[in-house]
Structure formats: structure tokens, C-alpha cells
Design a protein around this motif. Structure first.
Motif, PDB file in Angstrom:
ATOM      1  N   GLU A   1       1.155  -1.257   6.079  1.00  0.00           N
ATOM      2  CA  GLU A   1      -0.245  -1.827   5.859  1.00  0.00           C
ATOM      3  C   GLU A   1      -0.833  -2.032   7.389  1.00  0.00           C
TER       4      GLU A   1
ATOM      5  N   PRO B   1       0.873  -1.201  -0.121  1.00  0.00           N
ATOM      6  CA  PRO B   1       0.012   0.076  -0.168  1.00  0.00           C
ATOM      7  C   PRO B   1       0.847   1.168   0.095  1.00  0.00           C
TER       8      PRO B   1
ATOM      9  N   HIS C   1      -2.078   0.849  -4.636  1.00  0.00           N
ATOM     10  CA  HIS C   1      -0.920  -0.468  -4.498  1.00  0.00           C
ATOM     11  C   HIS C   1       0.247  -0.619  -5.506  1.00  0.00           C
TER      12      HIS C   1
END
Length: 415
Positions: free
Chosen positions: A46, A4, A64
Motif C-alpha cells: 500500500e 490493496p 481490495h
């Protein structure tokens, strides 16, 4: 593995970075990257996304990154350090010294598969993590598949007990000295400790020779003889059907399938005779059961060289004086050199040479001579036990009787 990140316009990137660092949300394992729309993506942790709170003056969106670029700091860490750090981050406050001791520091890698040792990551907290554990390990080590070794199954075939932890395909490829080996990691063993002997075999002068490899496996030694040592033809004997399948694939992979005949079965029942210039007996702890076969397949008129593998026990170094051994270079004349060969090794080599000489004389009903060309130390197998290879030259001492007919050279393929 995608990670992420927060994507923002370049003019906000520095302020966003400072904010993420202050909140300990920035994932410093990866570099900032440019993404679609000219935006800059800043990797974030994350596990802390739920804590994310951003000022409205810094517009950004969650994306992402499919192929994250490791930071310079991450690239400087060893794979073992990377693995430890990733697992520590995964466990958070549950981390302990006991778990750190359970993290592997060494493993085998075959292409995109890592083979972990039998005792790695066995503690209960690891088991509770489920698939995320293996995904984390694979990501840290830069591979897609994981497997874990078990104990070698009992029986003469030395089949491994290996469990796939991540991935479905058990076939792997390993490259040694330019030779490609493929095998099913759950069915066949691969010994990286034998690399020095494979390199030595590759340098032997075998041009025009016929080789018989009595314990071929997946082609550990057969292939170096054919690919690098230029043997004209090889007979490869193997009784494990999984190894035979891999051997046939490997002959094709390396383009030497037309110069090798595979004999699937017990090498002690091999029907070949009088064909070999060289015989490889690569079985430990002992290849003694193959000695009569090796004598039988050597050329009756000219003899050849046996490469006899054996595990030999010796006293600790320094407890007895060094011995002298011959270490001539094949094809380059025999020279005596002082070598640090332990007396127990020399005694084993001399006893083996005497035993082989007797077998040859009994088989052919005429005297033979045996000469120790070289004793190679492959590796330490256990305390005071070493895997050795004896290069033994075997020659008939009496010429064959002349006949009126022309001699017939045996077919090297054994057909």
C-alpha cells in the motif's frame, strides 16, 4: 484488514507478477487470490501505490481483498516475528535497534483481544503513529482488539490498570481446560500462571462435597471444583464487585449457577459455620487472615481438607539438602514418596499445620489432628520465592457425644 491488490485476467497474471516483483511492489505476505469476474488479484504494498506504473498491455484494476490469505512464508513465522516485520515495514527508514527492543515478544490473548505488557511500544516514534500503530499490531497478531497493562492499583482488591488501545468492549472470554471465563479486562485480573493448579484442582475427588472458596475472584478455582471435580455445592466469597459480576456470569456460562452461592463481601466476616468438606484459600502472598474462617466453616463432626496458598521464600536450590515429604493421592491411601521439597517449604507447611491445629482446638474445645497431604509448587513468584499450595487434612480426634435425638445434617447452602 482489507489489503490493496491489482486484479487482472488470468492470462496476464504471471507477467504482472514478474513486473511487480521487479519493481518491488508485490506484497509477498499474501497469496494471489481469485476475485469476482474470474480475475486474479495480486497483493501490492500500500505504501508504494503512488509509485505504480504499469505497461498498457497488462490491463488491470485496483481492488481490495477483504480476507487476504497469508503466504506460506508468513504462516511459518512466529507471531512475534510477524509483529516485528509489520512494524518495521510501517516505520521504514525510521526503524532502529532501540525500537526493535521496544517490540513485545510475549503477551496475553483472551479471544480476539491481546493484552500487551506495561512497557511495550512506549518510545516516542510509536506514539506519533497514532491509531495506525494499533491497527497494524492487531492485524499482525490476528485479533480485533488491543489493550495494554499498567501497574496493579494499590489496595487489597488487586484491580488492574488497563487501557484499551483498539476496540470499545472491554469484556473478553478465555477458555481453560474446557471452562469458559468472561471478565472485564480493565477491571479484573486473569493469571495464566495458575493453570497447573487449576488443572490439579479439577482432578481432585470432590464428588458429593461442599466447597468454600474464600477468595473466589471470577471463579478461577470455584469453577474447576464444580465443573470437573464434581463438588456438590460451592460457597464463593469475593469482595470486588467487578469480580463478582464476572463470577455470576461465569457460573451461568458453565451451567453451574444452581450449585453455587455467591457471598459478596469480606470473607473474614462470613457467617457460615460447619458446612465445608473442603476450603480453598487461594490468596497470595498470604491467606493467613482467612485461616480462622476456614476452621470455622469446616464440618465440626468430620473435618475436611484445606488448600492453603502462600508465597514461601527459600534458599537457592542446592544450598541445602532435599527434604522428605508426604505426597499421598487423596482417596487412594497415603504413601510416602521421596520428593524434592525444600526444607524451608517443609518447615512452613509444618508450622502452618501446627497453627491450624491450634485454631481448630480453640474453636471447638476439643483436640484435632492435621496431616500434610501434599505440597504443590505452582510457580516461581520472584527470585527464591515460590507460590506453594499446602493440602492439609484436618480431623477431630474425639468422637462427638451420642445423643438420643437423630443428628441433623447442616444445610450445604448455609440457608
Amino acid at each position: 484488514m482489507p489489503i490493496p491488490a491489482l486484479a487482472t485476467e488470468p492470462r496476464f497474471a504471471q507477467r504482472l507478477r514478474e513486473h511487480l516483483e521487479a519493481e518491488q511492489l508485490l506484497d509477498k505476505r499474501y497469496q494471489l487470490q481469485e476475485v469476482a469476474g474470474g480475475h486474479v488479484a495480486l497483493p501490492v504494498l500500500e505504501e508504494k501505490l503512488s509509485l505504480l506504473s504499469l505497461p498498457q498491455e497488462m490491463p488491470c484494476g485496483l481492488v481490495h481483498i477483504q480476507d487476504p490469505i497469508p503466504s506460506r512464508t508468513l504462516r511459518r513465522r512466529t507471531p512475534a516475528q510477524r509483529l516485528r516485520d509489520e512494524l518495521r515495514r510501517l516505520l521504514g527508514e525510521s526503524w532502529s535497534e532501540e525500537l526493535e527492543r521496544d517490540v513485545p515478544r510475549a503477551w496475553q490473548q483472551h479471544g480476539d483481544l491481546v493484552l500487551l505488557s506495561e512497557n511495550s511500544l512506549r518510545a516516542a516514534p510509536w506514539e506519533q503513529l497514532g491509531p495506525v500503530l494499533w491497527e497494524t499490531v492487531a492485524s499482525a497478531l490476528g485479533v480485533r482488539r488491543l489493550a495494554r497493562r499498567g501497574r496493579v492499583l494499590p489496595g487489597g482488591m488487586r484491580s488492574p490498570s488497563v487501557t484499551l488501545l483498539l476496540g470499545q468492549d472491554p469484556w473478553v472470554e478465555h477458555v481453560d481446560n474446557g471452562i469458559r471465563y468472561t471478565f472485564d479486562v480493565t477491571k479484573c485480573m486473569f493469571s495464566p500462571g495458575n493453570i497447573t493448579e487449576k488443572l490439579r484442582v479439577a482432578s481432585l475427588p470432590c464428588a458429593g462435597e461442599v466447597l468454600v472458596d474464600l477468595y473466589a475472584g471470577i471463579g478461577y478455582f470455584t469453577l474447576p471444583y464444580l465443573v470437573h471435580a464434581a463438588a456438590a455445592f460451592a460457597h464463593a466469597c469475593e469482595w470486588n464487585s467487578h469480580a463478582v459480576e464476572a463470577l455470576r456470569r461465569n457460573l451461568v456460562l458453565n451451567g453451574v449457577q444452581d450449585r453455587c452461592r455467591v457471598h459478596h463481601g469480606d470473607s473474614r466476616e462470613l457467617e457460615l459455620r460447619d458446612v465445608a468438606d473442603r476450603v480453598n484459600l487461594g490468596l497470595i502472598p498470604s491467606s493467613e487472615e482467612g485461616w480462622p474462617v476456614a476452621c470455622r466453616v469446616l464440618r465440626k463432626a468430620t473435618g475436611g481438607v484445606l488448600h492453603i496458598h502462600h508465597n514461601v521464600e527459600a534458599l537457592p536450590a542446592g544450598s541445602s539438602p532435599d527434604a522428605e515429604a508426604q505426597r499421598p493421592a487423596e482417596g487412594g491411601g497415603k504413601e510416602k514418596q521421596r520428593a524434592r521439597i525444600r526444607p524451608e517449604w517443609k518447615r512452613w507447611a509444618e508450622a502452618t499445620a501446627s497453627r491450624i491445629r491450634g485454631l481448630l482446638a480453640e474453636l471447638h474445645e476439643q483436640p484435632w489432628s492435621t496431616s500434610i497431604l501434599h505440597i504443590e509448587v505452582v510457580k516461581s513468584y520472584a527470585p527464591h520465592v515460590h507460590h506453594l499450595v499446602l493440602d492439609l487434612e484436618c480431623r477431630p480426634t474425639l468422637p462427638t457425644e451420642p445423643t438420643a435425638s437423630c443428628p441433623i445434617t447442616p444445610d450445604p447452602t448455609g440457608r
